[in-house]
Design a protein around this motif. Sequence first.
Motif: not given
Length: 256
Positions: A168, A193, A197, A200
Amino acid sequence: RKLEIQYAELLRECKDLDAGRRVHAQVVAAGGYCRTRFIANLLVDMYGRCGSLDDARRVFDGIQQLNVFSCNLLLSAYVRSRRIQEAKRVFDGLTHRDVVTWTTMMRAYAMVGDLQQARGVFDRMPERNLVSWVSLVATYAQAGELQSAKDVFDGMPEEVRSTAAACNAMMTGYAKSGCLDEAKLLFDSMTDKDLVSWNVMLGGFVDNACLDAAMQVFRWMPARDLVSWNTVLQAYGDCGRFQDAKFIFSCMPAWD
RNA sequence: CGGCUAAUUU
């Protein structure tokens, strides 16, 4: 004992100094709880979070048997208020520094943009863990120092580099530098994930003015938290799409 | 005994 835990929760809920002082007084009135290190540590933390460093220091100075939590909490208090010189003085005065102590000091320099000093602290750390590694990558990522972020990421121990937190942070570095393809590649390679994640990637598309792609991510993500919703809300607002922003706002669930 | 401190996304 159980009462201690209840006071602990009250102290953690304090968001301003007035509330904090009230709970402090309540704890004092209830008996000798201030003298237990557990509660005293929480008082240091509370005053630090409320920005009253003098109170934090006063409680700290009254603790009979300081432990590593007490010291790290005081250090954090100074760092949070960006009192870096005082934080350094506390750091230098400590006899027992653990990985949290070192990472907190590293973050202090990162906070004020002193990447050289932050890196210097990292290089001198006797031990490193996931948090210290991720902190350093995040420091470079947020500063737009993509190559340094990559170098640190690539130099991580495999068990650290393969975590979602590390990926991340690295994805953020790619996105901040406009390398959305690289960010997406790393994202797609992740087997673990998490919501961060997804956030982001969402924020990466927003930052790079790819609102359509951002909204696709938003629709596809398996869960959305306050950060996800705020990111989209802000994105619409920033480009003047107030009707869309209003609609998003009306769809937001309530938290707490 | 544990519970309290540092990190990745708005």
